[in-house]
Design a protein around this motif. Structure first.
Motif, PDB file in Angstrom:
ATOM      1  N   PRO A  51      -5.883  17.356  -2.732  1.00 46.11           N
ATOM      2  CA  PRO A  51      -6.753  16.190  -2.953  1.00 46.11           C
ATOM      3  C   PRO A  51      -6.559  15.153  -1.857  1.00 46.11           C
ATOM      4  N   THR A  52      -7.405  14.078  -1.868  1.00 43.77           N
ATOM      5  CA  THR A  52      -7.301  13.003  -0.878  1.00 43.77           C
ATOM      6  C   THR A  52      -7.195  11.662  -1.603  1.00 43.77           C
ATOM      7  N   TYR A  53      -6.536  10.713  -0.898  1.00 47.99           N
ATOM      8  CA  TYR A  53      -6.286   9.403  -1.504  1.00 47.99           C
ATOM      9  C   TYR A  53      -6.569   8.294  -0.484  1.00 47.99           C
ATOM     10  N   TRP A  54      -7.798   8.280   0.041  1.00 52.17           N
ATOM     11  CA  TRP A  54      -8.191   7.324   1.074  1.00 52.17           C
ATOM     12  C   TRP A  54      -8.300   5.897   0.508  1.00 52.17           C
ATOM     13  N   MET A  55      -7.980   4.912   1.356  1.00 43.59           N
ATOM     14  CA  MET A  55      -8.264   3.509   1.047  1.00 43.59           C
ATOM     15  C   MET A  55      -9.773   3.276   1.132  1.00 43.59           C
ATOM     16  N   GLU A  56     -10.215   2.129   0.595  1.00 43.15           N
ATOM     17  CA  GLU A  56     -11.620   1.759   0.724  1.00 43.15           C
ATOM     18  C   GLU A  56     -11.996   1.632   2.195  1.00 43.15           C
ATOM     19  N   GLY A  57     -13.103   2.278   2.605  1.00 44.81           N
ATOM     20  CA  GLY A  57     -13.569   2.207   3.987  1.00 44.81           C
ATOM     21  C   GLY A  57     -12.933   3.220   4.915  1.00 44.81           C
ATOM     22  N   GLU A  58     -12.021   4.037   4.375  1.00 49.22           N
ATOM     23  CA  GLU A  58     -11.361   5.065   5.189  1.00 49.22           C
ATOM     24  C   GLU A  58     -11.926   6.444   4.851  1.00 49.22           C
ATOM     25  N   PRO A  59     -11.814   7.398   5.793  1.00 53.36           N
ATOM     26  CA  PRO A  59     -11.374   7.246   7.201  1.00 53.36           C
ATOM     27  C   PRO A  59     -12.456   6.559   8.029  1.00 53.36           C
ATOM     28  N   ASN A  60     -12.027   5.759   9.014  1.00 50.54           N
ATOM     29  CA  ASN A  60     -12.991   5.019   9.821  1.00 50.54           C
ATOM     30  C   ASN A  60     -12.942   5.365  11.302  1.00 50.54           C
ATOM     31  N   ASN A  61     -12.013   6.268  11.721  1.00 52.13           N
ATOM     32  CA  ASN A  61     -11.978   6.718  13.114  1.00 52.13           C
ATOM     33  C   ASN A  61     -12.747   8.033  13.236  1.00 52.13           C
ATOM     34  N   LEU A  62     -14.027   7.971  12.868  1.00 49.66           N
ATOM     35  CA  LEU A  62     -14.815   9.192  12.757  1.00 49.66           C
ATOM     36  C   LEU A  62     -15.115   9.817  14.113  1.00 49.66           C
ATOM     37  N   ASN A  63     -15.137   9.014  15.161  1.00 50.47           N
ATOM     38  CA  ASN A  63     -15.509   9.538  16.483  1.00 50.47           C
ATOM     39  C   ASN A  63     -14.300  10.027  17.279  1.00 50.47           C
ATOM     40  N   ASP A  64     -13.095   9.762  16.774  1.00 55.90           N
ATOM     41  CA  ASP A  64     -11.889  10.214  17.481  1.00 55.90           C
ATOM     42  C   ASP A  64     -11.692  11.708  17.250  1.00 55.90           C
ATOM     43  N   GLU A  65     -11.439  12.422  18.284  1.00 54.07           N
ATOM     44  CA  GLU A  65     -11.213  13.857  18.130  1.00 54.07           C
ATOM     45  C   GLU A  65      -9.820  14.135  17.575  1.00 54.07           C
ATOM     46  N   VAL A  66      -8.848  13.262  17.877  1.00 60.25           N
ATOM     47  CA  VAL A  66      -7.476  13.427  17.374  1.00 60.25           C
ATOM     48  C   VAL A  66      -7.091  12.149  16.642  1.00 60.25           C
ATOM     49  N   ALA A  67      -6.622  12.284  15.384  1.00 62.10           N
ATOM     50  CA  ALA A  67      -6.166  11.138  14.598  1.00 62.10           C
ATOM     51  C   ALA A  67      -5.159  11.625  13.586  1.00 62.10           C
ATOM     52  N   CYS A  68      -4.322  10.699  13.105  1.00 64.38           N
ATOM     53  CA  CYS A  68      -3.309  11.027  12.095  1.00 64.38           C
ATOM     54  C   CYS A  68      -3.531  10.162  10.864  1.00 64.38           C
ATOM     55  N   VAL A  69      -2.789  10.518   9.781  1.00 66.93           N
ATOM     56  CA  VAL A  69      -2.952   9.802   8.512  1.00 66.93           C
ATOM     57  C   VAL A  69      -1.610   9.244   8.075  1.00 66.93           C
ATOM     58  N   GLU A  70      -1.622   7.979   7.683  1.00 67.68           N
ATOM     59  CA  GLU A  70      -0.417   7.337   7.154  1.00 67.68           C
ATOM     60  C   GLU A  70      -0.663   6.901   5.718  1.00 67.68           C
ATOM     61  N   ILE A  71       0.423   6.793   4.958  1.00 64.93           N
ATOM     62  CA  ILE A  71       0.386   6.130   3.649  1.00 64.93           C
ATOM     63  C   ILE A  71       0.749   4.680   3.907  1.00 64.93           C
ATOM     64  N   SER A  72      -0.243   3.772   3.642  1.00 66.54           N
ATOM     65  CA  SER A  72      -0.086   2.364   3.995  1.00 66.54           C
ATOM     66  C   SER A  72       0.372   1.553   2.795  1.00 66.54           C
TER      67      SER A  72
END
Length: 311
Positions: free
Chosen positions: A262-283
């Protein structure tokens, strides 16, 4: 014979004068009653006809005598008719007087009723104004009551939501406490036991890729979130940490290639849609642990390792 004729003629003239006087009286009375006038006109026509006949046959005593008798009878009839019409007039006058009194009484009664009606109309206007004022007050109180009821409903809903959240948190806390008591020291020093895995939280910060290499040197991988309980557990470390997912060629993947759920995104996330490489943190900026994922560049941060528990 001539003397007798003259006497008759005088007598006839006398009767004629009397008849004319009666006729005048009759005309006066007839003015008061139209029906009497019609009758008098009829009798006058007859009298004129008889008068003409009397003038023509003046020389004939018998005819004059008959005419005199006729005129006398007419006079008597007219007198009787006059008396009758006078009586009728008096009766009509009395009836008119009675009707006039009744009319005046009715007029007085109408005036009284009109005054009563006007008083009642004024009273009705006062009552209507009071009713409208009370209705306005009632509507105002109803609106205030509805607003208070809505506010109460909102507060009740918020209270219930907070109570449910508290119950959920309390239940999860109790589970964690039970598991921690059961596995008091199940993992190596510096590692935390949860479920069937051990977890390590870095004390230093590094990129996600460097964290993954460090985890592998310790026999593990960057953490893969498989359940909401595990997500809450990792969020409980109170640090912004990298987890074991990344985006390559704009596709999110776990480090072991397992399905990304499952996924647990914050409101408005993910927002780096155009980045080819990105990572995910628990904020830790998210108050809800189940809505705390945030994507971004893989810059240095703390990270969490996970490896299977070996008794």
């Amino acid at each position: 014979m001539t003397a007798e004729r003259d006497q008759l003629k005088n007598s006839l003239n006398s009767r004629t004068k009397e008849r004319d006087q009666l006729q005048n009286n009759l005309n006066t009375k007839t003015t008061e009653k139209n029906q009497l006038q019609n009758s008098l006109n009829t009798r006058t026509t007859e009298r004129n006809q008889l008068q003409n006949s009397l003038t023509t046959k003046t020389k004939e005593k018998d005819q004059l005598q008959n005419t005199l008798t006729t005129i006398t009878q007419e006079r008597n009839q007219l007198q009787n008719s006059l008396n009758t019409r006078t009586t009728e007039r008096d009766q009509l006058q009395n009836s008119l007087n009675s009707r006039t009194k009744e009319r005046d009484q009715l007029q007085n009664s109408l005036t009284t009723r009109t005054k009563d009606r006007d008083k009642q109309q004024n009273s009705l206007k006062v009552m209507t104004a009071e009713r409208d004022q009370l209705k306005y007050y009632l509507n105002s109180r109803t609106k205030e009551r509805d607003q208070l009821q809505n506010s109460l409903n909102t507060r009740t809903t918020e209270r219930d939501q907070l109570q449910n959240s508290l119950n959920t948190t309390t239940t999860e806390r109790d589970r964690f406490k039970t598991r921690l008591r059961f596995y008091e020291k199940p993992c190596l020093d510096g590692w935390w036991k949860f479920g069937t895995s051990c977890y390590y939280v870095s004390s230093t910060m590094d990129s996600s890729g460097a964290g993954q290499k460090e985890c592998r040197t310790m026999g593990g991988e960057l953490v893969i979130i498989n359940s909401r309980e595990e997500q809450i557990f990792i969020h409980g470390f109170k640090k912004n940490v990298w987890i074991g997912t990344f985006k390559k060629d704009r596709i999110w993947k776990w480090v072991d290639d397992t399905p990304f759920k499952p996924t647990y995104w914050m409101e408005g996330e993910p927002n780096n849609l155009n980045d080819e490489v990105a990572c995910v943190e628990i904020s830790q900026t998210a108050s809800d642990p189940l809505k705390s994922w945030k994507d971004g560049p893989c810059i240095p941060k703390h990270w969490v390792c996970e490896k299977p528990f070996t008794p």
